[in-house]
Design an enzyme around this catalytic site. Structure first.
Site, short mmCIF file in Angstrom:
data_model
loop_
_atom_site.label_atom_id
_atom_site.label_comp_id
_atom_site.label_asym_id
_atom_site.label_seq_id
_atom_site.Cartn_x
_atom_site.Cartn_y
_atom_site.Cartn_z
N GLU A 1 -4.56 -7.65 1.88
CA GLU A 1 -3.44 -6.61 1.87
C GLU A 1 -2.54 -6.35 2.87
O GLU A 1 -1.25 -6.26 2.57
CB GLU A 1 -4.18 -5.20 1.69
N GLU B 1 -0.91 5.46 12.52
CA GLU B 1 -1.80 6.08 13.58
C GLU B 1 -2.94 5.04 13.60
O GLU B 1 -3.71 4.84 14.68
CB GLU B 1 -2.11 7.47 13.67
N GLN C 1 -7.73 -0.82 -7.14
CA GLN C 1 -8.42 -0.80 -5.86
C GLN C 1 -9.06 0.68 -5.69
O GLN C 1 -8.29 1.74 -5.58
CB GLN C 1 -7.68 -1.00 -4.60
#
Length: 753
Positions: free
Chosen positions: A614, A738, A496
């Protein structure tokens, strides 16, 4: 003053799955709003603390909520613990006061016991509206005396004992527990305590040689079942409190301004609220999983009970505290409702017992080989599918095993087994024919059982599992024909090419350029953190085809031959010593038109499909800090601490894995019921990363001096220290913690940017 009715549409998860439970929850929530437990607690706290029922108790009885879980033979509804948990959760959101919960615990304890005439008589009283409580503690002991038992000692502080019409007492004896009903006329043995939670009574029982005849002993009550009942009920309450706390905090930060901005737009606030959703989801999943264990065996109930306490009770305590902190000073006043929910959370956490004790129990269960069963299909489900899949797998077992591919997540070229599985549609059975079997969740579960029964591991296409769904949804017929079959057979390995040095997790900030030329496009730029790109045959690449367009637009989705001229994949040696990632330089790489997926500018939309797959894949299992590592450490004696500390650490690791499995199973069942995945995928992916971070760090703490050395050369070692050093790869992948917190806060909770 904020009340439980002030919050608006909920983003918090709830226990109900299915239309019937959802309707029950809605009805109970409406009842709780009308009852206004907060207002009654404030106006009648002293009366409630003495054991008096709520002012709305008669209406609760009229609706039959008190008997929903009690057996039909005694006049109850016979619905079971899952429905009781839904009722408890909804009433907890409204801080419903009085003896409902201790009465529910007592009734469920009797309902789980072997039927006896004395027990059924008590259940009939409960159906009639009698209040009850369960009194336990190691301080109450019994010894044989005069055709019965002499009972002495003091109980632990127990919920609902003052004022209860029926008090079930458990006493410790040499040959097991003795259960009985506190005889009439012994009310003086009950001492009312000042409860942390002012909305209901707490008291202790002190007995001095009370004689209990053998005929008054309640036989058939199993200690483990009684503990399971308490765990289910208190975990359901915890889920309700965690949800209320999150909703209240979110509603406040959505509308409160400081420094000229809505405080919900501050990153720190968004991260706090997103973590509240994660904790609420985990509490809900733990309570739900414990409740569904009603028909399971003793081992399954034991592990579900322990997880209910470890996974749910602390979540309520932590969310209640975070709610107050996000409300600010006003939340710390006596007049605000938040501290009443905090008090309820602290009270039930205490009643459930020490989390450390329950963590130790989870660890010992894991060492004893007890594993929670998260299957949702029976071993004989879908016999026609099994008859089709079984012979294929029997043939596959006879073929040579696939070659191992070293460390990490990469996958080598497929062998005979992979080809046979691909031809049978079993590499990705959820894909439509001719690539798969069009298998839904139930069919996939049956196929997984058939693999497991033969000791076979289901094959993984790794990055291909994220790419192929995008081609299925958005690719051309020619692209699907060219790439799907070979990838399924293991002839094509994918990488990817999304992240860039200057963009990081901000994919929309990418700068790799694609300019149009005759017959295709020319790509120039640099990509980084590309898993096994140096071994990949093809890569999916995002590149900017319209430089002047807004940054989320003008991005296109290309299929790049990793052996094309101008592609330079350079392995990056990681801190572990391995080289699983790469930086990839694209220097005037020609990509033909037939390798553009969709049209120019479709890339951002297509990338969302890839990334969604994913997240689903990455939320499925723990790589770092797994419970298996803890078990090996304990079995090898490699810990530098008391064994009990290591076992408790194992228990916490098991708890994290159980939470993830329960979250995933709830997501599957929701999809089976026709609901979308909602926030579940994002929450599971984030929790997976948190679990690996916490588990790996705690593992390193246990090692002591052993953590100063490797088992083998860096790059080859799979020891516990290397496991921790390799942790950042997971914490970067698919978006940092985060980033995920921000996504949840804005997209799920609706906080402003």
């Amino acid at each position: 003053m904020a009340t439980a009715t002030d919050t608006k549409a909920s983003s918090a998860p709830g226990l109900p799955l299915g239309e019937d439970q959802a309707a029950l929850a809605e009805a109970v929530a409406a009842f709780a709003r009308r009852a206004d437990g907060v207002a009654e607690t404030r106006s009648s706290g002293k009366v409630l603390a003495s054991g008096a029922p709520s002012a709305s108790h008669a209406k609760l009885l009229a609706q039959g909520l008190h008997a929903i879980h009690l057996p039909e033979r005694c006049g109850g509804d016979g619905a079971g613990m899952a429905e009781l948990a839904v009722v408890v959760e909804q009433l907890a959101r409204g801080l419903y006061p009085g003896p409902f919960v201790p009465t529910a615990v007592a009734g469920a304890t009797l309902a789980q016991a072997q039927p006896t005439e004395p027990g059924d008589a008590l259940l009939t009283e409960l159906v009639g509206g009698a209040s009850a409580a369960v009194c336990t503690g190691r301080g109450v002991t019994a010894r044989h005396a005069d055709g019965g038992w002499a009972v002495s000692g003091s109980s632990d502080p127990s919920l609902g004992v003052p004022g209860a019409a029926i008090v079930l007492v458990r006493a410790e004896a040499e040959d097991g527990a003795v259960w009985f009903r506190l005889p009439a006329g012994h009310d003086g043995a009950v001492t009312q305590q000042i409860g942390v939670d002012p909305s209901r009574a707490v008291g202790t029982l002190t007995l001095d040689g009370l004689h209990v005849p053998d005929g008054d002993v309640l036989t058939g009550i199993d200690d483990a079942d009684a503990e399971w009942v308490r765990a289910v009920v208190f975990a359901a309450e915890a889920a309700g409190i965690a949800a209320w706390s999150m909703e209240t905090a979110v509603e406040h930060v959505r509308t409160r301004e400081q420094f000229g901005r809505l405080i919900g737009s501050f990153q720190a606030v968004q991260h706090k609220t997103a973590m509240m959703l994660v904790r609420s989801s985990v509490a809900c999943a733990a309570a739900w999983d414990a409740a569904r264990a009603e028909s399971d065996d003793a081992g399954q109930r034991a592990i579900a009970s322990a997880q209910a306490v470890v996974g749910a009770l602390d979540a309520a305590v932590d969310n209640a505290l975070e709610c107050i902190l996000l409300l600010g000073a006003v939340g710390f006043t006596w007049e605000h409702d938040a501290h009443l929910y905090q008090r309820r959370a602290l009270s039930i956490a205490a009643q459930a017992g020490s989390v450390e004790r329950w963590s130790h129990r989870l660890g010992e269960l894991a060492l004893g080989g007890v594993e929670r069963d998260f299957s949702f299909v029976s071993a004989d489900a879908l016999p026609e599918l099994r008859a089709m899949v079984g012979p294929v797998l029997d043939r596959v077992v006879q073929l040579p095993e696939e070659a191992a591919h070293g460390h990490g997540w990469g996958t080598g070229a497929g062998g005979e087994r992979r080809v046979a599985l691909a031809e049978a549609g079993l590499v990705a059975p959820h894909y439509p024919a001719p690539y798969g079997l069009g298998a839904g969740p139930e069919e996939q579960a049956v196929i997984a059982q058939e693999f497991a029964a033969r000791g076979l591991t289901q094959p993984s296409m790794v990055v291909g599992e994220w790419v192929l769904p995008t081609l299925l949804a958005h690719g051309s017929d020619a692209q699907r024909e060219r790439f799907l079959g070979p990838t399924l057979r293991g002839e094509i390995v994918w990488c990817q090419l999304f992240s860039e040095p200057g963009a990081g997790s901000d994919l929309a900030g990418l700068s790799t350029a694609a300019r149009k030329t005759d017959g295709g496009w020319v790509l120039t730029g640099q990509k980084v953190w590309n898993t096994h790109a140096h071994e990949a045959d093809w890569g999916v690449c995002l590149a900017r085809t319209a430089p002047a367009a807004p940054k989320h637009q003008g991005i296109s989705y290309f299929l790049v031959d990793m052996r094309a001229q101008g592609v330079d994949a350079r392995p990056l040696r990681q801190a572990t010593g391995r080289a699983e990632f790469n930086e990839v330089f694209l220097d005037e790489v020609f990509v033909p038109d037939e390798c553009l997926v969709g049209g120019p500018g479709d890339g951002w939309r297509f990338a969302a499909t890839t990334l969604a797959n994913e997240r689903l894949q990455m939320g499925a299992a723990l790589g770092h800090g797994s419970s298996g590592r803890y078990r090996r450490l304990i079995e090898d004696g490699g810990y530098d601490c008391p064994r009990g500390d290591a076992v408790r650490a194992l228990g916490r690791g098991v708890s994290r894995e159980l939470a993830l499995q329960a979250l995933n199973l709830r997501g599957v069942l929701a999809r089976l019921a026709g609901d979308g995945p909602g926030a579940g995928i994002s929450v599971s992916k984030l929790y997976n990363a948190l679990a690996q971070r916490d588990g790996s760090r705690e593992m390193a703490r246990l090692l002591g001096p052993g953590a100063a050395v490797h088992d083998a050369e860096p790059g080859l070692s799979d020891d516990h220290v290397t496991d921790h050093i390799g942790l950042p790869a997971v914490l970067f992948g698919g978006g940092t913690i985060e980033i995920q917190l921000g996504v949840i806060a804005r997209r799920v909770l609706g906080l402003p940017r």
